[in-house]
Design a protein around this motif. Structure first.
Motif, PDB file in Angstrom:
ATOM      1  N   THR A 265       0.850  -1.182   0.000  1.00  0.00           N
ATOM      2  CA  THR A 265       0.000   0.000   0.000  1.00  0.00           C
ATOM      3  C   THR A 265       0.891   1.239   0.000  1.00  0.00           C
ATOM      4  OG1 THR A 265      -0.066   0.168   2.415  1.00  0.00           O
ATOM      5  CG2 THR A 265      -1.724  -1.239   1.355  1.00  0.00           C
ATOM      6  N   GLN A 266       0.305   2.389  -0.249  1.00  0.00           N
ATOM      7  CA  GLN A 266       1.074   3.636  -0.253  1.00  0.00           C
ATOM      8  C   GLN A 266       1.665   3.915   1.122  1.00  0.00           C
ATOM      9  OE1 GLN A 266      -1.124   6.957  -1.808  1.00  0.00           O
ATOM     10  NE2 GLN A 266       0.642   8.358  -1.768  1.00  0.00           N
ATOM     11  N   GLU A 267       0.889   3.602   2.164  1.00  0.00           N
ATOM     12  CA  GLU A 267       1.380   3.814   3.528  1.00  0.00           C
ATOM     13  C   GLU A 267       2.578   2.913   3.825  1.00  0.00           C
ATOM     14  OE1 GLU A 267      -1.735   3.323   2.672  1.00  0.00           O
ATOM     15  OE2 GLU A 267      -2.601   5.306   3.086  1.00  0.00           O
ATOM     16  N   GLU A 268       2.497   1.656   3.362  1.00  0.00           N
ATOM     17  CA  GLU A 268       3.604   0.728   3.576  1.00  0.00           C
ATOM     18  C   GLU A 268       4.850   1.183   2.813  1.00  0.00           C
ATOM     19  OE1 GLU A 268       1.242  -3.526   4.292  1.00  0.00           O
ATOM     20  OE2 GLU A 268       1.632  -2.809   2.237  1.00  0.00           O
ATOM     21  N   ALA A 269       4.653   1.672   1.591  1.00  0.00           N
ATOM     22  CA  ALA A 269       5.783   2.152   0.791  1.00  0.00           C
ATOM     23  C   ALA A 269       6.480   3.324   1.481  1.00  0.00           C
ATOM     24  CB  ALA A 269       5.308   2.557  -0.599  1.00  0.00           C
ATOM     25  N   GLN A 270       5.719   4.207   2.090  1.00  0.00           N
ATOM     26  CA  GLN A 270       6.304   5.341   2.805  1.00  0.00           C
ATOM     27  C   GLN A 270       7.048   4.879   4.051  1.00  0.00           C
ATOM     28  OE1 GLN A 270       6.608   8.663   2.118  1.00  0.00           O
ATOM     29  NE2 GLN A 270       5.866   8.048   0.086  1.00  0.00           N
ATOM     30  N   GLU A 271       6.487   3.920   4.736  1.00  0.00           N
ATOM     31  CA  GLU A 271       7.147   3.374   5.927  1.00  0.00           C
ATOM     32  C   GLU A 271       8.501   2.771   5.567  1.00  0.00           C
ATOM     33  OE1 GLU A 271       6.095   0.385   9.643  1.00  0.00           O
ATOM     34  OE2 GLU A 271       5.408  -0.173   7.628  1.00  0.00           O
TER      35      GLU A 271
END
Length: 479
Positions: A265-271
């Motif tokens: 997900t986009q959130e996981e990619a940022q993390e």
């Protein structure tokens, strides 16, 4: 005649002639020599039996590790040119290969080696010491005929600021003899603060190459506690039938380091990006995930792995051991894999929690358990060609070319995308995947690929130490 017989029958022990002291000493001498000869033969038979067994296809791990106190090799006497202190960096298998290289460098330069320090600054911050992972006594004693190894730096150097440096990567023996030996003679003690890939894959003498193997396959033995638990895991799996060890390298550190976020997900990619920026020794920061994936430089996702396993012909009832840490995304990322292969297990599922308790929060020790299982598996499949995949591959080659499937990720990604956009049918996809993994990618005998001006693109020594595999004749090796 009767008198003579009667006379002989009535002799007492005192009537017999006693052997002289000289004869007695001679008898004892021959008895001692015979005993030494017998025990020496037994020792040689045991050693050669282990070596021969290690080179055949009949290898299997012992049910329980056997600890025989065999005769130690004689010490090698030499004048030390200095002391080498080493701080390893990386995960278990990166450090393992580095330790083998450091012993070899110490032998080349006639140095005294301090037992290497394991990495405590990595992503997982493992507090393990060398003796928590490896049998330190065996390491020191089994190599004493090659290198003098000491447990710690002598007290006279405590409090001194040591000269430290990272050797140039992929360096040959000439670099160490001409550039670094004079430094050891000047400084007496040098601290190598990085140890990964500091010795060339090729171009070294046969003795040095075989010493690297000796350290790897014989000198570096896990602690009795790790070996016993690893053997138990193997025994449980073997009692259930044949099994595949799947090194599913879809873990947080790998994804953060590689910048591969396909399926996240986009959130996981940022993390993952934040983690990459938090570690300054990870040089690459701005990475385009899809570009890297198309180049075949990303680990396969669990979902991609399912398609590949099915295409290769693995059935639903295949027993599969996941040799990995926590999968990024948790159980939801494993859902399809478990649905497709219900007999998937991990060490946490096979052992009592109390048995694993002392290994928790020690990533190197947990990785050692996975290493033991991977080496013993009927088939080993890594989804990323990292350090563990390479070192396990080398062990399996040494143990008789046990089946290892090295996935051609670049080709697989291309085929997966064609299948997903309906350009390629399932049958065509399956045939193409099988064709892409014939021969060399199944762990057959080969010579290493040598690229003298691009050592990073060469075949890794520890993945295919063909100089040490005497069972292979030149006619059986393909280029």
């Amino acid at each position: 005649m009767e008198i003579q017989i009667r006379s002989e029958s009535t002799q007492t022990p005192s009537d017999y002639k006693r052997p002289s002291p000289r004869v007695t000493k001679t008898r004892w001498f021959f008895r001692v020599c015979s005993s030494i000869l017998v025990w020496t033969c037994l020792f040689q038979l045991c050693v050669h039996s282990r070596i021969f067994t290690g080179l055949t296809n009949q290898i299997s791990l012992p049910v329980e590790p056997v600890r025989l106190q065999l005769l130690l090799p004689p010490r090698r006497n030499y004048t030390s040119n200095g002391i080498l202190r080493v701080s390893c960096n990386g995960g278990l298998n990166q450090m393992r290969a580095a330790i083998c290289d450091m012993v070899t460098i110490a032998r080349l330069l006639n140095l005294t080696l301090v037992v290497p320090e394991l990495d405590k600054k990595s992503f997982w911050a493992d507090p393990s010491e060398f003796e928590d992972v490896f049998d330190i006594n065996h390491f020191i004693d089994s190599l004493r005929d090659e290198v003098r190894i000491i447990r710690s730096l002598p007290k006279r150097y405590h409090g001194h600021k040591l000269f430290q440096m990272p050797p140039v990567s992929w360096s040959n023996d000439k670099y160490y003899l001409h550039k670094l030996l004079p430094r050891f003679r000047k400084h007496k003690v040098i601290h190598f603060n990085r140890s990964d890939t500091r010795l060339a894959n090729n171009g070294l003498s046969l003795h040095l190459q075989r010493l690297r193997c000796r350290v790897n396959f014989q000198g570096l033995r896990f602690t009795p506690r790790i070996e016993a638990l690893g053997a138990k895991l193997v025994r449980i799996l073997q009692q259930r039938g044949t099994f595949v060890a799947l090194h599913l390298r879809y873990e947080m550190d790998m994804l953060a380091f590689s910048g591969c976020t396909h399926g996240c997900t986009q959130e996981e990619a940022q993390e993952l990006k934040k983690i990459r920026y938090a570690y300054p020794w990870w040089k690459e920061k701005e990475i385009v995930s899809e570009e890297r994936r198309v180049q075949g430089r990303c680990p396969l996702t669990p979902e991609e792995t399912v398609s590949v396993l099915k295409a290769l012909g693995f059935h639903k009832d295949t027993q599969m051991y996941i040799a990995a840490g926590d999968i990024y995304g948790g159980e939801k990322r494993l859902a399809l894999l478990k649905e497709s292969f219900p007999r998937i297990v991990k060490k946490e599922m096979l052992l009592d929690p109390k048995e694993l308790q002392r290994f928790q929060n020690h990533s190197s020790q947990m990785a050692a358990l996975d290493f033991i299982v991977s080496v013993a598996s009927d088939t080993f499949i890594p989804t990323y060609y990292g350090n563990m995949a390479k070192v396990v591959e080398g062990h399996r080659r040494y143990l008789g070319f046990k089946k290892t499937i090295l996935l051609n990720r670049k080709r697989i990604v291309e085929l997966l995308d064609l299948h997903e956009n309906k350009t390629l049918s399932w049958d065509q996809f399956a045939v193409s995947v099988k064709e892409a993994h014939e021969g060399r990618r199944m762990g057959e005998a080969t010579h290493r690929k040598v690229i003298s001006d691009k050592p990073k693109e060469e075949d890794y020594f520890y993945a295919n130490p063909h100089e040490c595999i005497s069972v292979v004749s030149p006619s059986t090796i393909t280029e």
